[in-house]
Design a protein around this motif. Sequence first.
Motif, mmCIF file in Angstrom:
data_model
loop_
_atom_site.group_PDB
_atom_site.id
_atom_site.type_symbol
_atom_site.label_atom_id
_atom_site.label_comp_id
_atom_site.label_asym_id
_atom_site.label_seq_id
_atom_site.Cartn_x
_atom_site.Cartn_y
_atom_site.Cartn_z
ATOM 1 N N GLU A 1 51.301 36.523 32.528
ATOM 2 C CA GLU A 1 52.439 36.005 32.216
ATOM 3 C C GLU A 1 52.330 34.497 31.870
ATOM 4 O OE1 GLU A 1 55.407 37.151 34.842
ATOM 5 O OE2 GLU A 1 55.355 39.340 34.390
ATOM 6 N N ALA A 2 51.606 33.644 32.356
ATOM 7 C CA ALA A 2 51.388 32.449 32.224
ATOM 8 C C ALA A 2 50.313 32.147 30.926
ATOM 9 C CB ALA A 2 50.949 31.606 33.293
ATOM 10 N N ASP A 3 49.654 33.219 30.596
ATOM 11 C CA ASP A 3 48.756 33.389 29.512
ATOM 12 C C ASP A 3 47.505 32.490 29.793
ATOM 13 O OD1 ASP A 3 48.150 34.022 26.825
ATOM 14 O OD2 ASP A 3 48.627 32.073 26.132
ATOM 15 N N ARG A 4 47.112 32.354 31.267
ATOM 16 C CA ARG A 4 45.916 32.083 31.775
ATOM 17 C C ARG A 4 44.930 33.213 31.843
ATOM 18 N NH1 ARG A 4 49.410 30.277 35.700
ATOM 19 N NH2 ARG A 4 48.290 31.624 37.305
ATOM 20 N N LEU A 5 45.343 34.217 31.734
ATOM 21 C CA LEU A 5 44.357 35.546 31.815
ATOM 22 C C LEU A 5 44.937 36.596 30.947
ATOM 23 C CD1 LEU A 5 42.223 37.282 33.502
ATOM 24 C CD2 LEU A 5 44.266 37.959 34.863
ATOM 25 N N SER A 6 43.782 37.392 30.112
ATOM 26 C CA SER A 6 44.106 38.351 29.274
ATOM 27 C C SER A 6 43.523 39.751 29.755
ATOM 28 C CB SER A 6 43.593 38.119 27.965
ATOM 29 O OG SER A 6 42.347 37.597 27.856
ATOM 30 N N LEU A 7 44.100 40.840 29.777
ATOM 31 C CA LEU A 7 43.295 42.318 30.079
ATOM 32 C C LEU A 7 42.808 42.845 28.997
ATOM 33 C CD1 LEU A 7 45.999 43.274 32.847
ATOM 34 C CD2 LEU A 7 44.156 41.616 33.077
ATOM 35 N N HIS A 8 41.817 43.488 29.112
ATOM 36 C CA HIS A 8 41.119 44.221 28.256
ATOM 37 C C HIS A 8 40.734 45.638 28.480
ATOM 38 C CE1 HIS A 8 41.126 40.406 25.757
ATOM 39 N NE2 HIS A 8 40.630 40.108 27.288
ATOM 40 N N GLY A 9 40.704 46.717 27.844
ATOM 41 C CA GLY A 9 40.212 48.202 28.055
ATOM 42 C C GLY A 9 39.139 48.351 27.055
ATOM 43 N N ALA B 1 38.175 36.740 41.606
ATOM 44 C CA ALA B 1 37.706 36.470 40.098
ATOM 45 C C ALA B 1 39.094 35.690 39.714
ATOM 46 C CB ALA B 1 37.558 37.530 39.355
ATOM 47 N N VAL B 2 40.180 36.174 39.675
ATOM 48 C CA VAL B 2 41.389 35.603 39.325
ATOM 49 C C VAL B 2 41.888 34.312 39.991
ATOM 50 C CG1 VAL B 2 43.747 36.084 38.652
ATOM 51 C CG2 VAL B 2 42.317 37.962 38.536
ATOM 52 N N THR B 3 41.792 34.217 41.240
ATOM 53 C CA THR B 3 42.551 33.075 41.971
ATOM 54 C C THR B 3 41.307 31.966 42.257
ATOM 55 O OG1 THR B 3 42.124 34.009 44.255
ATOM 56 C CG2 THR B 3 44.077 34.722 43.115
ATOM 57 N N SER B 4 39.869 32.379 42.385
ATOM 58 C CA SER B 4 39.137 31.356 42.727
ATOM 59 C C SER B 4 38.184 30.954 41.354
ATOM 60 C CB SER B 4 38.456 31.759 43.960
ATOM 61 O OG SER B 4 38.934 32.168 45.226
ATOM 62 N N LEU B 5 37.723 31.928 40.802
ATOM 63 C CA LEU B 5 36.912 31.724 39.645
ATOM 64 C C LEU B 5 37.961 31.697 38.565
ATOM 65 C CD1 LEU B 5 34.048 34.070 40.197
ATOM 66 C CD2 LEU B 5 34.145 31.858 40.932
ATOM 67 N N GLN B 6 39.032 31.734 38.423
ATOM 68 C CA GLN B 6 40.050 31.641 37.299
ATOM 69 C C GLN B 6 39.269 32.219 36.084
ATOM 70 O OE1 GLN B 6 41.440 27.807 37.668
ATOM 71 N NE2 GLN B 6 42.540 28.175 39.564
ATOM 72 N N VAL B 7 39.019 33.355 35.877
ATOM 73 C CA VAL B 7 38.467 33.955 34.911
ATOM 74 C C VAL B 7 39.523 34.118 33.696
ATOM 75 C CG1 VAL B 7 36.489 35.248 35.869
ATOM 76 C CG2 VAL B 7 38.737 36.335 35.509
ATOM 77 N N ALA B 8 39.110 33.858 32.403
ATOM 78 C CA ALA B 8 40.153 34.023 31.336
ATOM 79 C C ALA B 8 40.253 35.384 30.647
ATOM 80 C CB ALA B 8 39.677 33.089 30.179
ATOM 81 N N HIS B 9 39.098 36.112 31.136
ATOM 82 C CA HIS B 9 39.174 37.810 30.729
ATOM 83 C C HIS B 9 38.963 38.699 31.681
ATOM 84 C CE1 HIS B 9 39.674 36.094 26.526
ATOM 85 N NE2 HIS B 9 38.484 35.546 26.781
ATOM 86 N N LEU B 10 39.682 39.778 31.749
ATOM 87 C CA LEU B 10 39.425 40.801 32.811
ATOM 88 C C LEU B 10 39.298 42.234 31.961
ATOM 89 C CD1 LEU B 10 40.960 41.110 36.364
ATOM 90 C CD2 LEU B 10 39.678 42.877 35.090
ATOM 91 N N ILE B 11 38.037 42.761 31.956
ATOM 92 C CA ILE B 11 37.651 43.835 30.793
ATOM 93 C C ILE B 11 37.428 44.962 32.076
ATOM 94 C CG2 ILE B 11 36.256 44.770 29.203
ATOM 95 C CD1 ILE B 11 35.471 41.528 28.819
ATOM 96 N N VAL B 12 38.296 46.211 31.718
ATOM 97 C CA VAL B 12 37.969 47.459 32.498
ATOM 98 C C VAL B 12 37.003 48.130 31.291
ATOM 99 C CG1 VAL B 12 38.712 49.497 33.414
ATOM 100 C CG2 VAL B 12 39.884 47.348 33.498
ATOM 101 N N LEU B 13 35.842 48.656 31.667
ATOM 102 C CA LEU B 13 34.893 49.256 30.876
ATOM 103 C C LEU B 13 34.690 50.869 31.391
ATOM 104 C CD1 LEU B 13 33.017 49.159 28.290
ATOM 105 C CD2 LEU B 13 31.221 48.285 30.135
#
Length: 215
Positions: free
Chosen positions: A184-192, A94-106
């Motif tokens: 850290e590069a502001d390409r991805l944000s984490l959410h809970g 998801a992070v390296t190939s699809l380069q998602v902008a958000h990662l949500i733990v639900l």
Amino acid sequence: MTSVKPLPQYLVTRYHGWKATTFAENHAWYRRLATEGQRPRAMVISCCDSRVHVTSIFGADQGEFFIHRNIANLVPPYEPDGNQHGTSAAIEFAVTSLQVAHLIVLGHSLCGGVKGCYDMCSGNAPELEEKSSFVGRWMDLLRPGFERLSEGSDEDRQTQLEYEAVRTSLDNLMTFPFVREAVEADRLSLHGCHNDIAEGGLKMLNPRTEDFEPV
């Protein structure tokens, strides 16, 4: 493969209904998804629990979410030890190939996996202590969260542990070098987040207060 049987008829019937309605009405969109590939904006890590319907909660269409489900929506720490790691592989893709902008733990209410961990850590589920228990060894990831629980009723503490499952996963995500680099590069944000099944509620982890608050 003598152990394999045809699909139950009710599922076959539902499939034909979907094919004749939803698919037929959106055939061009499905063809576009097939030919152009997926470009999901977010990855969601949720529990296997059948009551947690991620796409319905957020009103998502096909191709919008990259979803990974496991017991108690847990993320293990980064451990490239040569063993099979389904959750870690999904995160990497998801992070390296699809380069998602958000990662949500639900997370969610009344989580059976979290309750199993609570019972195990309380000494009330010896079967989960067995080395042969896949669930027990998976829920070992949440033992530190159990140690952080404050006093209260079993019901309140189990809810606290559901929140700890989300926090544990978010902390472990940052042990993955490619996740940390993207954050850290502001390409991805984490959410809970935490979903209350009975009430349809959704809480979000506030990074300033470190509490779960209604959205």
